[in-house]
Design a protein around this motif. Structure first.
Motif, PDB file in Angstrom:
ATOM      1  N   GLY A  32       0.798  -1.212   0.000  1.00  9.40           N
ATOM      2  CA  GLY A  32       0.000   0.000   0.000  1.00  9.40           C
ATOM      3  C   GLY A  32       0.834   1.267   0.000  1.00  9.40           C
ATOM      4  N   LEU A  33       2.118   1.138  -0.357  1.00 10.74           N
ATOM      5  CA  LEU A  33       3.023   2.282  -0.429  1.00 10.74           C
ATOM      6  C   LEU A  33       3.564   2.382  -1.848  1.00 10.74           C
ATOM      7  CD1 LEU A  33       4.969   1.509   2.877  1.00 10.74           C
ATOM      8  CD2 LEU A  33       3.202   3.246   2.594  1.00 10.74           C
ATOM      9  N   GLU A  34       4.274   3.458  -2.131  1.00  8.71           N
ATOM     10  CA  GLU A  34       4.870   3.586  -3.460  1.00  8.71           C
ATOM     11  C   GLU A  34       6.073   4.506  -3.415  1.00  8.71           C
ATOM     12  OE1 GLU A  34       2.014   7.091  -5.309  1.00  8.71           O
ATOM     13  OE2 GLU A  34       1.505   4.994  -5.685  1.00  8.71           O
ATOM     14  N   LEU A  35       6.932   4.349  -4.424  1.00  8.11           N
ATOM     15  CA  LEU A  35       8.117   5.195  -4.540  1.00  8.11           C
ATOM     16  C   LEU A  35       7.728   6.565  -5.083  1.00  8.11           C
ATOM     17  CD1 LEU A  35      10.572   2.592  -6.089  1.00  8.11           C
ATOM     18  CD2 LEU A  35      10.769   3.607  -3.822  1.00  8.11           C
ATOM     19  N   SER A  36       8.301   7.604  -4.511  1.00  7.80           N
ATOM     20  CA  SER A  36       8.051   8.950  -5.036  1.00  7.80           C
ATOM     21  C   SER A  36       8.945   9.242  -6.228  1.00  7.80           C
ATOM     22  CB  SER A  36       8.295  10.005  -3.945  1.00  7.80           C
ATOM     23  OG  SER A  36       9.664  10.028  -3.558  1.00  7.80           O
ATOM     24  N   CYS A  37      10.121   8.590  -6.269  1.00 13.11           N
ATOM     25  CA  CYS A  37      11.027   8.783  -7.410  1.00 13.11           C
ATOM     26  C   CYS A  37      12.071   7.687  -7.422  1.00 13.11           C
ATOM     27  CB  CYS A  37      11.702  10.156  -7.355  1.00 13.11           C
ATOM     28  SG  CYS A  37      12.751  10.405  -5.913  1.00 13.11           S
ATOM     29  N   VAL A  38      12.623   7.439  -8.602  1.00 13.06           N
ATOM     30  CA  VAL A  38      13.716   6.477  -8.789  1.00 13.06           C
ATOM     31  C   VAL A  38      14.817   7.186  -9.559  1.00 13.06           C
ATOM     32  CG1 VAL A  38      14.428   4.298  -9.820  1.00 13.06           C
ATOM     33  CG2 VAL A  38      12.136   4.509  -8.835  1.00 13.06           C
ATOM     34  N   THR A  39      16.030   7.138  -9.028  1.00 14.10           N
ATOM     35  CA  THR A  39      17.160   7.810  -9.666  1.00 14.10           C
ATOM     36  C   THR A  39      18.294   6.830  -9.891  1.00 14.10           C
ATOM     37  OG1 THR A  39      16.616   9.880  -8.505  1.00 14.10           O
ATOM     38  CG2 THR A  39      18.812   9.708  -9.471  1.00 14.10           C
ATOM     39  N   ASP A  40      18.755   6.728 -11.129  1.00 14.10           N
ATOM     40  CA  ASP A  40      19.957   5.969 -11.457  1.00 14.10           C
ATOM     41  C   ASP A  40      21.109   6.952 -11.569  1.00 14.10           C
ATOM     42  OD1 ASP A  40      18.397   3.732 -11.591  1.00 14.10           O
ATOM     43  OD2 ASP A  40      18.261   3.701 -13.775  1.00 14.10           O
ATOM     44  N   ILE A  41      22.215   6.649 -10.913  1.00 11.64           N
ATOM     45  CA  ILE A  41      23.313   7.611 -10.878  1.00 11.64           C
ATOM     46  C   ILE A  41      24.651   6.894 -10.998  1.00 11.64           C
ATOM     47  CG2 ILE A  41      23.495   7.586  -8.349  1.00 11.64           C
ATOM     48  CD1 ILE A  41      23.953  10.640  -8.553  1.00 11.64           C
ATOM     49  N   ALA A  42      25.618   7.559 -11.609  1.00 14.56           N
ATOM     50  CA  ALA A  42      26.944   6.982 -11.799  1.00 14.56           C
ATOM     51  C   ALA A  42      27.700   6.938 -10.473  1.00 14.56           C
ATOM     52  CB  ALA A  42      27.725   7.802 -12.826  1.00 14.56           C
ATOM     53  N   GLU A  47      28.139  13.704  -7.431  1.00 12.77           N
ATOM     54  CA  GLU A  47      26.776  13.522  -7.923  1.00 12.77           C
ATOM     55  C   GLU A  47      25.924  12.749  -6.924  1.00 12.77           C
ATOM     56  OE1 GLU A  47      26.682  11.919 -11.846  1.00 12.77           O
ATOM     57  OE2 GLU A  47      28.244  13.264 -12.586  1.00 12.77           O
ATOM     58  N   LEU A  48      26.497  11.714  -6.317  1.00  8.43           N
ATOM     59  CA  LEU A  48      25.757  10.932  -5.334  1.00  8.43           C
ATOM     60  C   LEU A  48      25.420  11.774  -4.117  1.00  8.43           C
ATOM     61  CD1 LEU A  48      24.561   8.326  -4.287  1.00  8.43           C
ATOM     62  CD2 LEU A  48      26.856   7.608  -3.561  1.00  8.43           C
ATOM     63  N   THR A  76      29.515   4.260  -1.697  1.00 13.66           N
ATOM     64  CA  THR A  76      28.239   4.607  -1.064  1.00 13.66           C
ATOM     65  C   THR A  76      28.385   4.974   0.408  1.00 13.66           C
ATOM     66  OG1 THR A  76      26.905   3.301  -2.602  1.00 13.66           O
ATOM     67  CG2 THR A  76      25.979   3.705  -0.421  1.00 13.66           C
ATOM     68  N   VAL A  77      29.043   4.119   1.200  1.00 16.26           N
ATOM     69  CA  VAL A  77      29.121   4.349   2.646  1.00 16.26           C
ATOM     70  C   VAL A  77      29.870   5.631   2.957  1.00 16.26           C
ATOM     71  CG1 VAL A  77      30.018   3.445   4.824  1.00 16.26           C
ATOM     72  CG2 VAL A  77      28.916   1.903   3.203  1.00 16.26           C
ATOM     73  N   GLU A  78      31.046   5.821   2.357  1.00 20.16           N
ATOM     74  CA  GLU A  78      31.839   7.016   2.661  1.00 20.16           C
ATOM     75  C   GLU A  78      31.155   8.289   2.185  1.00 20.16           C
ATOM     76  OE1 GLU A  78      35.294   7.461  -0.488  1.00 20.16           O
ATOM     77  OE2 GLU A  78      35.088   5.346   0.074  1.00 20.16           O
ATOM     78  N   THR A  79      30.452   8.225   1.054  1.00 18.31           N
ATOM     79  CA  THR A  79      29.754   9.406   0.551  1.00 18.31           C
ATOM     80  C   THR A  79      28.603   9.791   1.468  1.00 18.31           C
ATOM     81  OG1 THR A  79      30.295   8.796  -1.721  1.00 18.31           O
ATOM     82  CG2 THR A  79      28.538  10.406  -1.411  1.00 18.31           C
ATOM     83  N   MET A  80      27.844   8.816   1.924  1.00 13.00           N
ATOM     84  CA  MET A  80      26.744   9.079   2.850  1.00 13.00           C
ATOM     85  C   MET A  80      27.267   9.711   4.135  1.00 13.00           C
ATOM     86  SD  MET A  80      23.513   8.906   3.535  1.00 13.00           S
ATOM     87  CE  MET A  80      22.673   9.239   5.100  1.00 13.00           C
ATOM     88  N   ALA A  81      28.349   9.159   4.672  1.00  9.43           N
ATOM     89  CA  ALA A  81      28.909   9.671   5.922  1.00  9.43           C
ATOM     90  C   ALA A  81      29.410  11.102   5.758  1.00  9.43           C
ATOM     91  CB  ALA A  81      30.036   8.760   6.397  1.00  9.43           C
TER      92      ALA A  81
END
Length: 437
Positions: A32-42, A47-48, A76-81
């Motif tokens: 009963g939920l849905e994605l608001s957006c989907v993004t593909d990124i290099a 950019e991330l 991913t991990v280092e960019t998020m941090a």
């Protein structure tokens, strides 16, 4: 709840399909939920980081897939941090799990690059990966956006679907289910033998008859793929009895207009439906394939337990193999050609005799893009159906790429078998029965 999906990987921008997005979107929809957006990124840090900030501005939950591997482009991990001022530590239990997995596979001990996969954002819950070395992470965190303090949730999943999907089911589904409101029931009715527009026209009166109101909400969708049409619908509301009644009325309406063109109402494939019918009737089947190159046999054996009803398959691509293995007459091939009703009949009869099965299906055609003539264009396919009652052959004219034609041909063969086992006629458009022997 607003949910965003960010999928990292430069390959996603150069033609590779994002199957994770389809999987996650479907699972959320079922809740009963849905994605608001989907993004593909290099795999580029700047950019991330920009996309992460943008996603968290308008979404309470962000799902990030990919970039958890051991190589230089897994950022991913280092960019998020770095983006949100979070700390990273190396988890000893994860390091031990990686070493154990390498030992079980008799692979050289992990390198320092593999150790990077044990880097965990402080405060995150480690999500076990039973099918790979990169664990997932779930993090509830707060950060300042101007004068606002925002509370957000992040899911990090590895990119390979075989690793992501079980991890998502085990960890993300329970989380999202706790936020789902009301009742939502989703159904898929699968149809073979009718085009997408024909199906839409036939079910339109059923859709128009559905009453809408505040107490319930109904959604419909149609998806066509390789001659199969899936009619999807969901009913949501707060009164389960009313939801169930609406579902029952819709399904009954669809059954009345689509009749035996419906082959599944629970997501089964044509091959699995044929398998159940063969088991129920205590019958066996064999195949003789030319243009499909063993694709029908693959679809059948993809179903667990198919050894109970599947005898054998002959891939007779050349004329020589048709003669030697199936007993097709050389004069038949010389007079009518490999792609002909006559050859399809002899192929089916030959494999029926060879396998001693109850049913036999043959297929011969021109998948293209070469090999066609004016009289025999790309997409021309003959399918033979043999049993003790005799042999029938059907003519098709398919369209599309080589892959499309092979897929449509194999699906058509399985649908013919389904209808034969159901002892029903075959009112399939784009098909012509060209004789019995």
């Amino acid at each position: 709840m607003k949910i965003a999906l960010i999928s990292t990987g430069s390959e996603l921008l150069t033609g590779k399909a994002n199957t994770n997005a389809a999987f996650i979107g479907d699972r959320l929809f079922s809740l009963g939920l849905e994605l608001s957006c989907v993004t593909d990124i290099a795999d580029r840090k700047e950019e991330l980081s920009r996309e992460l900030k943008k996603a968290f501005e308008i979404n309470s939950v962000v799902i990030l897939t990919g970039g958890l591997g051991p190589t230089f482009d897994d950022i991913t991990v280092e960019t998020m941090a770095e983006t949100f001022g979070l700390k990273i530590y190396q988890d000893k239990k994860v390091l031990e799990a990686i070493a154990e997995r390498f030992a079980k596979l008799n692979i050289t001990s992990p390198t320092k690059n593999n150790d990077r996969q044990a880097n965990i954002i402080k405060g995150a819950k480690v999500l076990e990966n039973r099918n790979g070395t990169a664990p997932g992470q779930m993090l509830h965190f707060e950060y300042l956006d101007g004068q606002k303090r925002l509370r957000k949730t992040l899911f990090l999943f590895p990119g390979p679907p075989k690793e992501l999907q079980p991890m998502f089911e085990e960890n993300a589904v329970p989380f999202f289910r706790s936020y789902a409101s009301g009742i939502r029931k989703n159904f898929v009715i699968s149809v073979f033998g009718l085009g997408e527009s024909a199906v839409e026209e036939m079910i339109r009166p059923v859709i128009n008859a559905v009453s809408f109101g505040e107490e319930k909400f109904v959604e419909f969708g149609i998806l066509a793929h390789k001659s199969i049409v899936d009619v999807k619908f969901s009913v949501s509301g707060t009164d389960e009895m009313l939801v169930d009644e609406t579902v029952s009325n819709i399904k009954s309406g669809f059954e009345e207009v689509l009749k035996d063109n419906i082959f599944s109402q629970d997501g089964e494939t044509l091959a699995s439906v044929c398998g159940k019918l063969l088991l129920h009737n205590k019958k066996t089947v064999a195949f003789a394939e030319s243009c499909t190159g063993g694709l029908i046999a693959k679809k059948i054996t993809d179903v667990s337990g198919s050894s109970e009803y599947f005898k054998s398959s002959c891939v007779t691509y050349s004329n020589e193999s048709k003669i030697k293995m199936l007993g097709v007459k050389e004069e038949t091939l010389n007079s009518f050609g490999a792609v002909s009703a006559e050859t399809a009949v002899e192929m089916a009869a030959g494999v029926l005799k060879f396998s001693e099965s109850d049913y036999a299906v043959s297929i011969t055609g021109i998948a293209g893009p070469t090999g066609a003539t004016k009289e025999k264009p790309v997409g021309l396919v003959y399918i033979g159906m043999a049993s003790k009652k005799g042999t029938k052959v059907f003519k098709y004219n398919f369209f599309g790429t080589r892959e499309d034609i092979r897929e449509r041909s194999s699906n058509a063969a399985l649908d013919l078998l389904r209808r034969e086992l159901s002892q029903k006629e075959e009112p399939v458009k784009n098909k012509k029965a060209v004789g019995k022997k």
